[in-house]
Design a protein around this motif. Sequence first.
Motif, PDB file in Angstrom:
ATOM      1  N   GLY A 103      21.024  58.163 -23.013  1.00 48.14           N
ATOM      2  CA  GLY A 103      20.863  59.075 -24.142  1.00 48.14           C
ATOM      3  C   GLY A 103      20.864  60.551 -23.760  1.00 48.14           C
ATOM      4  N   GLU A 104      20.865  60.839 -22.455  1.00 46.46           N
ATOM      5  CA  GLU A 104      20.854  62.248 -22.033  1.00 46.46           C
ATOM      6  C   GLU A 104      22.099  62.578 -21.202  1.00 46.46           C
ATOM      7  OE1 GLU A 104      17.226  63.450 -20.129  1.00 46.46           O
ATOM      8  OE2 GLU A 104      15.981  62.443 -21.637  1.00 46.46           O
ATOM      9  N   PRO A 105      22.567  63.822 -21.282  1.00 48.48           N
ATOM     10  CA  PRO A 105      23.718  64.212 -20.457  1.00 48.48           C
ATOM     11  C   PRO A 105      23.343  64.261 -18.979  1.00 48.48           C
ATOM     12  CG  PRO A 105      22.893  66.092 -21.732  1.00 48.48           C
ATOM     13  CD  PRO A 105      22.096  64.905 -22.160  1.00 48.48           C
ATOM     14  N   MET A 147      31.447  50.215 -20.723  1.00 47.86           N
ATOM     15  CA  MET A 147      31.038  51.445 -21.424  1.00 47.86           C
ATOM     16  C   MET A 147      29.598  51.829 -21.114  1.00 47.86           C
ATOM     17  SD  MET A 147      30.830  50.433 -25.489  1.00 47.86           S
ATOM     18  CE  MET A 147      30.726  48.686 -25.885  1.00 47.86           C
ATOM     19  N   ASP A 151      25.104  54.632 -17.585  1.00 50.42           N
ATOM     20  CA  ASP A 151      23.695  54.789 -17.955  1.00 50.42           C
ATOM     21  C   ASP A 151      22.872  53.510 -17.965  1.00 50.42           C
ATOM     22  OD1 ASP A 151      24.934  53.774 -20.192  1.00 50.42           O
ATOM     23  OD2 ASP A 151      24.299  55.361 -21.556  1.00 50.42           O
ATOM     24  N   GLN A 207      31.306  41.908 -31.283  1.00 50.28           N
ATOM     25  CA  GLN A 207      31.419  43.346 -31.042  1.00 50.28           C
ATOM     26  C   GLN A 207      31.990  44.039 -32.263  1.00 50.28           C
ATOM     27  OE1 GLN A 207      33.607  45.335 -27.545  1.00 50.28           O
ATOM     28  NE2 GLN A 207      34.363  46.423 -29.348  1.00 50.28           N
ATOM     29  N   THR A 209      33.836  46.807 -34.431  1.00 49.38           N
ATOM     30  CA  THR A 209      34.876  47.811 -34.305  1.00 49.38           C
ATOM     31  C   THR A 209      35.051  48.450 -35.671  1.00 49.38           C
ATOM     32  OG1 THR A 209      37.144  48.283 -33.646  1.00 49.38           O
ATOM     33  CG2 THR A 209      36.755  46.152 -34.641  1.00 49.38           C
ATOM     34  N   PRO A 210      35.110  49.768 -35.753  1.00 50.65           N
ATOM     35  CA  PRO A 210      34.955  50.737 -34.671  1.00 50.65           C
ATOM     36  C   PRO A 210      33.535  50.698 -34.094  1.00 50.65           C
ATOM     37  CG  PRO A 210      34.962  51.869 -36.787  1.00 50.65           C
ATOM     38  CD  PRO A 210      35.300  50.438 -37.062  1.00 50.65           C
ATOM     39  N   LEU A 211      33.390  51.166 -32.858  1.00 49.75           N
ATOM     40  CA  LEU A 211      32.073  51.230 -32.252  1.00 49.75           C
ATOM     41  C   LEU A 211      31.196  52.195 -33.053  1.00 49.75           C
ATOM     42  CD1 LEU A 211      33.246  51.442 -28.529  1.00 49.75           C
ATOM     43  CD2 LEU A 211      32.116  49.484 -29.599  1.00 49.75           C
ATOM     44  N   ALA A 213      28.073  54.987 -33.759  1.00 47.94           N
ATOM     45  CA  ALA A 213      27.755  56.251 -33.072  1.00 47.94           C
ATOM     46  C   ALA A 213      26.893  55.991 -31.834  1.00 47.94           C
ATOM     47  CB  ALA A 213      27.052  57.202 -34.035  1.00 47.94           C
ATOM     48  N   GLY A 225      32.697  40.797 -36.059  1.00 50.34           N
ATOM     49  CA  GLY A 225      33.437  41.653 -35.131  1.00 50.34           C
ATOM     50  C   GLY A 225      34.759  41.031 -34.739  1.00 50.34           C
TER      51      GLY A 225
ATOM     52  N   GLU B 104      38.804  51.507 -38.424  1.00 46.35           N
ATOM     53  CA  GLU B 104      38.458  50.642 -39.562  1.00 46.35           C
ATOM     54  C   GLU B 104      37.877  49.313 -39.089  1.00 46.35           C
ATOM     55  OE1 GLU B 104      41.647  50.101 -42.357  1.00 46.35           O
ATOM     56  OE2 GLU B 104      42.140  52.243 -42.367  1.00 46.35           O
ATOM     57  N   PRO B 106      37.253  45.196 -38.897  1.00 46.51           N
ATOM     58  CA  PRO B 106      38.227  44.096 -38.973  1.00 46.51           C
ATOM     59  C   PRO B 106      38.370  43.620 -40.417  1.00 46.51           C
ATOM     60  CG  PRO B 106      36.316  43.509 -37.562  1.00 46.51           C
ATOM     61  CD  PRO B 106      36.103  44.901 -38.039  1.00 46.51           C
ATOM     62  N   ARG B 112      41.941  37.555 -33.780  1.00 53.21           N
ATOM     63  CA  ARG B 112      40.987  37.615 -32.672  1.00 53.21           C
ATOM     64  C   ARG B 112      41.555  36.914 -31.427  1.00 53.21           C
ATOM     65  NH1 ARG B 112      38.549  37.795 -37.337  1.00 53.21           N
ATOM     66  NH2 ARG B 112      36.803  39.227 -37.649  1.00 53.21           N
ATOM     67  N   HIS B 145      40.342  52.036 -21.008  1.00 54.74           N
ATOM     68  CA  HIS B 145      38.963  51.573 -20.844  1.00 54.74           C
ATOM     69  C   HIS B 145      38.703  50.388 -21.792  1.00 54.74           C
ATOM     70  CE1 HIS B 145      34.618  51.553 -20.766  1.00 54.74           C
ATOM     71  NE2 HIS B 145      34.625  52.454 -19.799  1.00 54.74           N
ATOM     72  N   MET B 147      36.443  49.645 -23.651  1.00 57.41           N
ATOM     73  CA  MET B 147      35.845  49.937 -24.970  1.00 57.41           C
ATOM     74  C   MET B 147      36.908  50.133 -26.044  1.00 57.41           C
ATOM     75  SD  MET B 147      34.198  53.774 -24.650  1.00 57.41           S
ATOM     76  CE  MET B 147      34.767  54.776 -23.278  1.00 57.41           C
ATOM     77  N   ASP B 151      40.956  48.003 -30.476  1.00 59.91           N
ATOM     78  CA  ASP B 151      41.704  48.840 -31.424  1.00 59.91           C
ATOM     79  C   ASP B 151      42.827  49.667 -30.815  1.00 59.91           C
ATOM     80  OD1 ASP B 151      39.997  50.560 -30.124  1.00 59.91           O
ATOM     81  OD2 ASP B 151      39.056  51.358 -31.935  1.00 59.91           O
ATOM     82  N   THR B 209      28.618  61.312 -20.860  1.00 54.31           N
ATOM     83  CA  THR B 209      27.520  60.405 -21.118  1.00 54.31           C
ATOM     84  C   THR B 209      26.385  61.227 -21.684  1.00 54.31           C
ATOM     85  OG1 THR B 209      26.016  58.756 -20.214  1.00 54.31           O
ATOM     86  CG2 THR B 209      26.673  60.504 -18.722  1.00 54.31           C
ATOM     87  N   PRO B 210      25.730  60.798 -22.769  1.00 54.13           N
ATOM     88  CA  PRO B 210      26.053  59.595 -23.546  1.00 54.13           C
ATOM     89  C   PRO B 210      27.409  59.716 -24.234  1.00 54.13           C
ATOM     90  CG  PRO B 210      24.410  60.947 -24.697  1.00 54.13           C
ATOM     91  CD  PRO B 210      24.601  61.558 -23.347  1.00 54.13           C
ATOM     92  N   LEU B 211      27.985  58.568 -24.580  1.00 58.05           N
ATOM     93  CA  LEU B 211      29.257  58.574 -25.289  1.00 58.05           C
ATOM     94  C   LEU B 211      29.060  59.245 -26.651  1.00 58.05           C
ATOM     95  CD1 LEU B 211      30.354  54.914 -24.470  1.00 58.05           C
ATOM     96  CD2 LEU B 211      31.404  56.997 -23.554  1.00 58.05           C
ATOM     97  N   ALA B 213      29.786  60.096 -30.757  1.00 66.88           N
ATOM     98  CA  ALA B 213      29.879  59.190 -31.913  1.00 66.88           C
ATOM     99  C   ALA B 213      31.289  58.611 -32.048  1.00 66.88           C
ATOM    100  CB  ALA B 213      29.471  59.927 -33.183  1.00 66.88           C
TER     101      ALA B 213
END
Lengths: 278, 278
Positions: A103-105, A147, A151, A207, A209-211, A213, A225, B104, B106, B112, B145, B147, B151, B209-211, B213
């Motif tokens: 959660g931190e840079p 991903m 961290d 999982q 998709t989209p991931l 935030a 997912g 968007e 699924p 899948r 990657h 992640m 998509d 990092t963190p990734l 949104a």
Amino acid sequence: MNRLSLNQWTTRRWSVPEAVEGCRKHGIEAIGLWREPVAEYGLAETVRLVRDAGLRVSSLCRGGFFTGGTWLRDNRAAIDEAAELDAACLVLVVGGLPGVVPGEPPGLRTSRDLAAARTHVAEALESLVPYAEERGVRLALEPLHPMYCADRAVLSTLKQALDLAEPYPAERVGVVVDTFHVWWDPEVFDQIARAGDRIASYQVCDQLTPLPADVLLARAMMGDGVIDFAPLSAAVAAAGYTGDIEVEIFNADVWAADPDGVVETMKRRYAELVLPQD
Amino acid sequence: MNRLSLNQWTTRRWSVPEAVEGCRKHGIEAIGLWREPVAEYGLAETVRLVRDAGLRVSSLCRGGFFTGGTWLRDNRAAIDEAAELDAACLVLVVGGLPGVVPGEPPGLRTSRDLAAARTHVAEALESLVPYAEERGVRLALEPLHPMYCADRAVLSTLKQALDLAEPYPAERVGVVVDTFHVWWDPEVFDQIARAGDRIASYQVCDQLTPLPADVLLARAMMGDGVIDFAPLSAAVAAAGYTGDIEVEIFNADVWAADPDGVVETMKRRYAELVLPQD
């Protein structure tokens, strides 16, 4: 259906006694416990409650995070707790790059030496195995989706986890196969076959998709997912795994929903999508 | 320094003539172009502009997305454009699961079947190679990657890209090594060594990092994330790659900043962090 296990983080609002009661009410025979709520309710109390309910403890989550200054003490405590709970395994999430805080840079104390971080994981594991051996606890290395490499876990693939586990007996150091973390891996079926009796836990969730935030909350109810569970379940079964199948979901909508409804949906989706076909 | 290439998406606000002028002004000898801004400015005009400026076109981004209904026509057009531009390669981002639209959730048309999606990529590649051969264009498979598996690209590792490329001559089907996409991979150094003269492009940027949104915008200026570039640059050099080194950054802050300042920072960070040491 009797192999279905509720990982208690799926119904995160439930305390330990509520989750145990939920399992009883919904006919679920196994539970995956987390250290924090167990500590909150009391370890001895949890041991008694789970035993009286006749529940199997399919896993204790989690040890690992070998980058913290107190990792050795923390992990020994986790092993002790897993022994008390008679958990099928202690899940190890090994931690990310030293100095990276989730959660931190990155900061001045962040290391970018991934190879060294991975070597440290191997050394930390080596130092824990005798302690786990004495207490009869099975450690379970969990590769996390890449991903989370920076961290949360520099252990990124099932192959890497199996390479790390190889020097030790399978009953002492196993691996977790978690659909969310491994579904994308071009090597996953070969590595599940290779794993054989190293599979200490089979965890399932979908999982998004989209991931979202916060990518930590990208885990979803099966069917919501993009993961095709049937071939993964078949491969895990073909590798010889006959243990519990744990549903572990980190998802804001699932956590906000009525836990009884979540468990009902979980049972239905498990039967439809996950259950290994004979 | 003369191998540094500006991927034009790094300075996204710049049009083609502005980016070409930016390269001239900052002493950069190569540029990575994108099809959309090239089409906007005009293909013939871009060819003339780039040639008159004496710039090398280190790559054209991008072909691929083999899940769309018009993929064959689109990719043939991309090959034609790469030939016109005398680009060192046409980067292929192969696309995700059929029916998944980036951004968007699924839907009913989502497949899948990851194995089938990967087989389709191999077949699509096979159908494009003769066309690329006729026009003297080198295709460059870019593993993304994991992640982005659902998509954007079911091609997730360098090993998988090399397996896919293997049936073809290296000068026809190469691979892209992009630090952002491969840094986490426990096999990356072995696979870079294996790649040898299959390396068609070396792209660099850091990973936040963190990734953020929107994980598509997780690419960062070198030094602002968690990647250690030196060992990757050394491995790519040891594999024999002597081509351009392209900086490609998708990042909201970088895009909002003054492009000239971005290029100055890019040159400094490249020299400090990326440049292969002798």
